[in-house]
Design an enzyme around this catalytic site. Structure first.
Site, PDB file in Angstrom:
ATOM      1  N   ASN A 268      38.171  41.464  40.631  1.00 38.82           N
ATOM      2  CA  ASN A 268      38.776  41.877  39.355  1.00 38.82           C
ATOM      3  C   ASN A 268      39.132  43.374  39.445  1.00 38.82           C
ATOM      4  O   ASN A 268      38.258  44.215  39.679  1.00 38.82           O
ATOM      5  CB  ASN A 268      37.777  41.612  38.227  1.00 38.82           C
ATOM      6  CG  ASN A 268      38.327  41.980  36.866  1.00 38.82           C
ATOM      7  OD1 ASN A 268      38.909  43.047  36.701  1.00 38.82           O
ATOM      8  ND2 ASN A 268      38.133  41.119  35.888  1.00 38.82           N
TER       9      ASN A 268
ATOM     10  N   HIS B 132      39.296  47.783  36.382  1.00 35.88           N
ATOM     11  CA  HIS B 132      38.825  49.164  36.233  1.00 35.88           C
ATOM     12  C   HIS B 132      39.513  50.155  37.171  1.00 35.88           C
ATOM     13  O   HIS B 132      39.344  51.358  37.014  1.00 35.88           O
ATOM     14  CB  HIS B 132      37.295  49.221  36.302  1.00 35.88           C
ATOM     15  CG  HIS B 132      36.710  48.472  35.145  1.00 35.88           C
ATOM     16  ND1 HIS B 132      37.072  48.741  33.846  1.00 35.88           N
ATOM     17  CD2 HIS B 132      35.852  47.422  35.088  1.00 35.88           C
ATOM     18  CE1 HIS B 132      36.450  47.911  33.030  1.00 35.88           C
ATOM     19  NE2 HIS B 132      35.708  47.101  33.757  1.00 35.88           N
TER      20      HIS B 132
ATOM     21  N   HIS C 244      42.704  41.216  33.624  1.00 33.66           N
ATOM     22  CA  HIS C 244      42.601  40.810  32.219  1.00 33.66           C
ATOM     23  C   HIS C 244      43.609  41.632  31.421  1.00 33.66           C
ATOM     24  O   HIS C 244      43.457  42.848  31.293  1.00 33.66           O
ATOM     25  CB  HIS C 244      41.170  41.077  31.731  1.00 33.66           C
ATOM     26  CG  HIS C 244      40.898  40.673  30.318  1.00 33.66           C
ATOM     27  ND1 HIS C 244      39.640  40.775  29.759  1.00 33.66           N
ATOM     28  CD2 HIS C 244      41.689  40.162  29.351  1.00 33.66           C
ATOM     29  CE1 HIS C 244      39.690  40.347  28.508  1.00 33.66           C
ATOM     30  NE2 HIS C 244      40.922  39.975  28.226  1.00 33.66           N
TER      31      HIS C 244
ATOM     32  N   ARG D 291      44.529  42.682  28.187  1.00 38.70           N
ATOM     33  CA  ARG D 291      43.923  42.694  26.853  1.00 38.70           C
ATOM     34  C   ARG D 291      44.975  43.036  25.806  1.00 38.70           C
ATOM     35  O   ARG D 291      45.949  43.745  26.095  1.00 38.70           O
ATOM     36  CB  ARG D 291      42.789  43.718  26.791  1.00 38.70           C
ATOM     37  CG  ARG D 291      41.605  43.365  27.672  1.00 38.70           C
ATOM     38  CD  ARG D 291      40.472  44.368  27.496  1.00 38.70           C
ATOM     39  NE  ARG D 291      39.805  44.171  26.232  1.00 38.70           N
ATOM     40  CZ  ARG D 291      38.577  43.697  26.084  1.00 38.70           C
ATOM     41  NH1 ARG D 291      37.834  43.401  27.136  1.00 38.70           N
ATOM     42  NH2 ARG D 291      38.060  43.543  24.889  1.00 38.70           N
TER      43      ARG D 291
ATOM     44  N   ARG E  66      44.035  48.256  27.239  1.00 41.30           N
ATOM     45  CA  ARG E  66      43.208  49.420  27.609  1.00 41.30           C
ATOM     46  C   ARG E  66      43.209  49.693  29.112  1.00 41.30           C
ATOM     47  O   ARG E  66      42.938  50.798  29.538  1.00 41.30           O
ATOM     48  CB  ARG E  66      41.774  49.253  27.110  1.00 41.30           C
ATOM     49  CG  ARG E  66      41.021  48.149  27.781  1.00 41.30           C
ATOM     50  CD  ARG E  66      39.581  48.112  27.347  1.00 41.30           C
ATOM     51  NE  ARG E  66      39.435  47.724  25.952  1.00 41.30           N
ATOM     52  CZ  ARG E  66      38.275  47.342  25.419  1.00 41.30           C
ATOM     53  NH1 ARG E  66      37.182  47.329  26.174  1.00 41.30           N
ATOM     54  NH2 ARG E  66      38.192  46.983  24.171  1.00 41.30           N
TER      55      ARG E  66
ATOM     56  N   GLU F 298      43.152  36.667  33.285  1.00 37.73           N
ATOM     57  CA  GLU F 298      42.247  36.449  32.147  1.00 37.73           C
ATOM     58  C   GLU F 298      43.000  36.789  30.876  1.00 37.73           C
ATOM     59  O   GLU F 298      43.705  37.808  30.813  1.00 37.73           O
ATOM     60  CB  GLU F 298      41.027  37.356  32.259  1.00 37.73           C
ATOM     61  CG  GLU F 298      40.116  37.008  33.418  1.00 37.73           C
ATOM     62  CD  GLU F 298      38.947  37.979  33.504  1.00 37.73           C
ATOM     63  OE1 GLU F 298      38.815  38.886  32.659  1.00 37.73           O
ATOM     64  OE2 GLU F 298      38.161  37.834  34.443  1.00 37.73           O
TER      65      GLU F 298
ATOM     66  N   THR G 147      33.880  42.184  28.029  1.00 36.30           N
ATOM     67  CA  THR G 147      33.749  40.867  27.402  1.00 36.30           C
ATOM     68  C   THR G 147      32.266  40.582  27.145  1.00 36.30           C
ATOM     69  O   THR G 147      31.475  40.570  28.073  1.00 36.30           O
ATOM     70  CB  THR G 147      34.337  39.778  28.335  1.00 36.30           C
ATOM     71  OG1 THR G 147      35.590  40.245  28.805  1.00 36.30           O
ATOM     72  CG2 THR G 147      34.516  38.475  27.596  1.00 36.30           C
TER      73      THR G 147
ATOM     74  N   GLU H 131      34.187  28.951  33.839  1.00 41.47           N
ATOM     75  CA  GLU H 131      33.633  30.123  34.514  1.00 41.47           C
ATOM     76  C   GLU H 131      32.369  30.458  33.750  1.00 41.47           C
ATOM     77  O   GLU H 131      32.420  30.792  32.552  1.00 41.47           O
ATOM     78  CB  GLU H 131      34.589  31.321  34.515  1.00 41.47           C
ATOM     79  CG  GLU H 131      33.926  32.525  35.230  1.00 41.47           C
ATOM     80  CD  GLU H 131      34.835  33.721  35.426  1.00 41.47           C
ATOM     81  OE1 GLU H 131      36.061  33.545  35.554  1.00 41.47           O
ATOM     82  OE2 GLU H 131      34.285  34.843  35.452  1.00 41.47           O
TER      83      GLU H 131
ATOM     84  N   HIS I 159      30.675  38.033  35.971  1.00 42.25           N
ATOM     85  CA  HIS I 159      30.378  39.089  34.994  1.00 42.25           C
ATOM     86  C   HIS I 159      29.025  39.743  35.302  1.00 42.25           C
ATOM     87  O   HIS I 159      28.001  39.076  35.347  1.00 42.25           O
ATOM     88  CB  HIS I 159      30.371  38.601  33.540  1.00 42.25           C
ATOM     89  CG  HIS I 159      30.720  39.716  32.595  1.00 42.25           C
ATOM     90  ND1 HIS I 159      29.848  40.708  32.261  1.00 42.25           N
ATOM     91  CD2 HIS I 159      31.882  40.016  31.961  1.00 42.25           C
ATOM     92  CE1 HIS I 159      30.446  41.558  31.463  1.00 42.25           C
ATOM     93  NE2 HIS I 159      31.680  41.168  31.256  1.00 42.25           N
TER      94      HIS I 159
HETATM   95  N1  PXP Z   1      34.794  37.201  34.648  1.00 42.38           N
HETATM   96  C1  PXP Z   1      35.313  37.441  33.415  1.00 42.38           C
HETATM   97  C2  PXP Z   1      35.803  36.277  32.618  1.00 42.38           C
HETATM   98  C3  PXP Z   1      35.407  38.752  32.896  1.00 42.38           C
HETATM   99  O1  PXP Z   1      35.919  38.951  31.665  1.00 42.38           O
HETATM  100  C4  PXP Z   1      34.986  39.819  33.714  1.00 42.38           C
HETATM  101  C5  PXP Z   1      35.107  41.230  33.214  1.00 42.38           C
HETATM  102  O2  PXP Z   1      36.435  41.519  32.954  1.00 42.38           O
HETATM  103  C6  PXP Z   1      34.480  39.530  34.990  1.00 42.38           C
HETATM  104  C7  PXP Z   1      34.366  38.218  35.409  1.00 42.38           C
HETATM  105  C8  PXP Z   1      34.054  40.605  35.936  1.00 42.38           C
HETATM  106  O3  PXP Z   1      32.974  41.297  35.425  1.00 42.38           O
HETATM  107  P1  PXP Z   1      32.436  42.594  36.192  1.00 42.38           P
HETATM  108  O4  PXP Z   1      33.507  43.631  36.084  1.00 42.38           O
HETATM  109  O5  PXP Z   1      31.190  42.925  35.440  1.00 42.38           O
HETATM  110  O6  PXP Z   1      32.190  42.188  37.611  1.00 42.38           O
END
Ligand code: PXP
Length: 239
Positions: free
Chosen positions: A7, A10, A43, A45, A49, A70, A101, A151, A190
């Site tokens: 992902n 960030h 994602h 949003r 952001r 996402e 999330t 998921e 997550h």
């Molecule tokens: N899966 C989903 C559905 C999420 O919303 C996120 C965070 O955007 C992640 C996985 C990844 O989470 P992390 O950044 O904590 O690894």
């Protein structure tokens, strides 16, 4: 082996701190792919952001693996998703004030909207998953609204310690088993990092992990290649 989807949200968070063009999340995603990531997740949003609309367009045209988008049930974002050409869609809850999330999607409560959105996304050819807490009722509701994947939200597991963490892992195992019995495929993610991912790999029927923050944080020290490679080593039992 369980696939790793990285992902990249960030990376875009850092760029948005200055509203400029660096760092480029697409270049970072391509480096993650070269390091062995099996897919790229972002994602989009409602508040934009981190990931911007153009990032989704560029990811679609530039990455070589799989694009997992996402999204919330916001009609505006669903419209963009339908045109995005993403390979996979993960429907998530979204709340403007949250830092990330927070909980899983309440599939029971949202079933009317999901019965429309899940098939519409599926008709694009993309695989649809619902991001849910490890709750058997949510697993059953996912099956009822026609999504082929769950998921599992691993946040509660990731934030817990000791016996509480064992308990959260057991909940995840039960949810994964139940999903499989109902014919659903199982992903998870997550809050996973270089310490807590190992035990998650024991989840039955697990196909894919979505990991963002920990890999991006680690990449600040060892670079994208090293950060993705270290996670892949954990996932292949070589760490
Ligand atoms: N899966 C989903 C559905 C999420 O919303 C996120 C965070 O955007 C992640 C996985 C990844 O989470 P992390 O950044 O904590 O690894």
């Amino acid at each position: 082996m369980t696939r790793l989807h990285v992902n990249i949200d960030h990376v875009a968070t850092v760029r948005q701190a200055r509203r400029g063009s660096a760092p480029d999340p697409i270049a970072w995603a391509l480096a993650a792919e070269r390091a062995g990531a099996h897919g790229i997740t972002c994602h989009l949003r409602v508040d934009r952001r981190h990931i911007q609309d153009d990032d989704v367009v560029r990811l679609r045209s530039e990455i070589k693996t799989v694009l997992n988008l996402e999204l919330s049930l916001s009609p505006e974002i669903v419209r963009i998703a339908l045109e995005s050409g993403a390979d996979c869609f993960c429907l998530v809850p979204e709340n403007r004030k949250e830092i990330t999330t927070e909980g899983g999607l309440d599939v029971v409560k949202e079933s009317a909207r999901l019965r429309e959105t899940v098939p519409a996304l599926g008709e694009t050819g993309g695989l649809v998953s619902l991001f849910i807490d490890p709750d058997l009722k949510q697993v059953e509701a996912t099956r009822e609204v026609g999504a082929p994947f769950i998921e599992l939200h691993t946040g509660a597991y990731a934030n817990a310690t000791g016996d509480q963490q064992k308990h959260e892992l057991e909940r995840l195992v039960l949810a994964a088993e139940h999903a499989h019995e109902l014919g659903l495929c199982v992903n998870a993610g997550h809050g996973l990092d270089y310490v807590n991912t190992q035990d998650i790999l024991a989840l039955p029927h697990l196909e894919e992990l979505n990991i963002g923050h920990a890999i991006i944080s680690r990449a600040l020290t060892v670079g994208v290649n090293g950060a993705v490679d270290e996670m892949l080593q954990i996932m292949t039992g070589q760490a």
